[in-house]
Design a protein around this motif. Structure first.
Motif, short mmCIF file in Angstrom:
data_model
loop_
_atom_site.label_atom_id
_atom_site.label_comp_id
_atom_site.label_asym_id
_atom_site.label_seq_id
_atom_site.Cartn_x
_atom_site.Cartn_y
_atom_site.Cartn_z
N UNK A 170 -50.14 29.71 -18.34
CA UNK A 170 -49.81 28.29 -18.48
C UNK A 170 -49.35 27.71 -17.14
N UNK A 171 -48.57 28.47 -16.39
CA UNK A 171 -48.16 28.01 -15.07
C UNK A 171 -49.36 27.78 -14.16
N UNK A 175 -50.47 24.32 -12.53
CA UNK A 175 -50.65 24.29 -11.08
C UNK A 175 -52.01 23.76 -10.68
N UNK A 176 -53.05 24.14 -11.43
CA UNK A 176 -54.40 23.64 -11.15
C UNK A 176 -54.45 22.12 -11.30
N UNK A 177 -53.73 21.59 -12.28
CA UNK A 177 -53.76 20.16 -12.54
C UNK A 177 -52.86 19.37 -11.59
N UNK A 335 -50.19 28.40 -6.90
CA UNK A 335 -48.92 27.68 -6.80
C UNK A 335 -48.21 27.65 -8.15
N UNK A 336 -48.98 27.34 -9.20
CA UNK A 336 -48.39 27.32 -10.53
C UNK A 336 -48.01 28.70 -11.01
N UNK A 337 -48.87 29.70 -10.75
CA UNK A 337 -48.57 31.07 -11.18
C UNK A 337 -47.36 31.62 -10.45
N UNK A 338 -47.25 31.31 -9.15
CA UNK A 338 -46.10 31.78 -8.38
C UNK A 338 -44.80 31.19 -8.90
N UNK A 339 -44.83 29.89 -9.22
CA UNK A 339 -43.63 29.27 -9.79
C UNK A 339 -43.27 29.92 -11.12
#
Length: 400
Positions: A170-171, A175-177, A335-339
């Motif tokens: 989900x992260x 992040x992709x969006x 970026x989203x996965x890292x967060x």
């Protein structure tokens, strides 16, 4: 930071051997130790590259912290560096687990219990330092901070390996969006010394062994083949590593009668007292196995078999991961996965690390002191481990 295979295997072995004898606290704490050693202290890679490795390994079956260490060794010194990282980080606890299988009594009495409590407390400080440092780099804006908070909630409410995977997935979507960079330039050059052909061959080897080992075990009735099949399957089918693998191992060795239930529980208890990866529990089970392939040979077979599938999958993924990381869509995903990884570490800091280790004002005070020693005084983790262990003995003897 330009990360290349520019070190030596001996350099990698020295670094990971120190971690192998001081990294207590389980896989989450190990990731904190790794970040302190290789991002903050040695600067072999930056925070973003390190978090990318953590996110990738969280997606793959196998022991995530050992896979991260394997990847760091590979990036630093090539295949020999990867092997050196694995052996140096794993052998100290594996040797101790084999010794326990042969009857060594470890960590008994009030002093031993105090050391164990102190090591749990140190893990709180180590993980807190990792969360603090990674949050400043990987969740510095409102969007990524919200992703981290949401991932922490998911990880706590769905406390399982699948919950962590859902949080990262989900992260990555968010992040992709919302977190794509404006340009397509890569954030840092991270050259992986593995070709795509080698990655495909590694994936083929993973699948071939997963299919062939049970067939060989049945066809030959060889105890060694049965042992290799059982532990390879456990390592190949478990997501999340660490404690998640225990039900699979129990089904493989207790249900078959290779190891008794009391032996299994005793070995698991001893594994909690060891530095390094919890997967070295396999060395104890292999050595104690009554299927005819026990002893030192059984320990080696079980240890290699349980780690091998995770490393094969990591080698298969790394060459393709670089291309994903270099695109704007890939950078948004990461970026989203890292967060999300920051949030998962924060959730683990609360449960099980904090809830297990902090039982009162005394343990909280020691954890806070260890955190200050790490963050403000910049003491190396191994020194803080010694301080925490000594403080744990004092708390235990004082009945605090």
């Amino acid at each position: 930071m330009n990360t290349t295979a520019r070190g030596s295997a001996w350099e990698v072995a020295r670094a990971f051997l120190t971690l192998g004898v001081t990294s207590f606290g389980g896989p989450v704490a190990h990731l904190g130790f790794f970040r302190t050693e290789f991002v903050d202290r040695r600067r072999w890679l930056d925070d973003r590259a390190y978090a990318d490795l953590v996110a990738l390994c969280q997606f793959l079956p196998g022991p995530a912290s050992s896979q991260v260490g394997f990847a760091i060794g590979l990036l630093r010194a090539g295949p020999l560096g990867a092997l050196a990282a694995f052996l140096a980080f794993t052998l100290p606890s594996a040797v101790l687990m084999v010794a326990f299988a042969f009857g060594a009594a470890l960590f008994e009495g009030p002093v031993g219990a105090g050391i164990l409590e102190g090591l749990k407390i140190v893990a709180v400080a180590i993980v807190a330092q990792a969360v603090w440092g990674m949050a400043r780099t990987l969740a510095p804006d409102p969007t990524r901070a919200a992703i981290a908070a949401g991932a922490a909630g998911i990880a706590l409410l769905a406390a399982s390996a699948s919950g962590q995977l859902i949080a990262i997935a989900l992260g990555a979507v968010v992040g992709l969006l919302l977190c794509r960079p404006r340009s397509a330039s890569a954030p840092a050059a991270l050259r992986v010394p593995v070709s795509r052909a080698a990655g495909i061959a590694s994936l083929a080897a993973f699948v071939a062994l997963l299919i062939a080992l049970p067939l060989v075990a049945v066809a030959t009735s060889a105890p060694a083949a049965a042992l290799a099949d059982a532990f390879y399957r456990a390592g190949a089918l478990v997501f999340g590593g660490g404690h998640v693998v225990l039900p699979l191992l129990e089904a493989e060795v207790v249900a078959t009668g290779w190891v008794t239930a009391p032996e299994f529980l005793a070995g698991y208890g001893a594994a909690q007292a060891m530095p390094g990866p919890l997967f070295t529990f396999a060395a104890f089970l292999g050595a104690a196995s009554g299927n005819g392939a026990g002893g030192l040979l059984g320990a080696v077979i079980a240890l290699v078999a349980i780690f091998l599938p995770g490393f094969l999958l990591l080698i298969a993924a790394l060459p393709f991961w670089g291309a994903l990381r270099a695109s704007t869509n890939g950078q948004g995903l990461m970026n989203g996965a890292n967060a999300a990884v920051v949030g998962i570490l924060a959730a683990a800091l609360y449960d099980p690390v904090f809830t297990t280790a902090i039982t009162g004002a005394g343990s909280f005070t020691v954890a806070l002191g260890c955190f200050v020693l790490l963050v403000a005084w910049k003491l190396p983790p191994w020194a803080v481990v010694l301080v925490g262990a000594a403080a744990g003995v004092v708390l235990e003897l004082a009945g605090i």
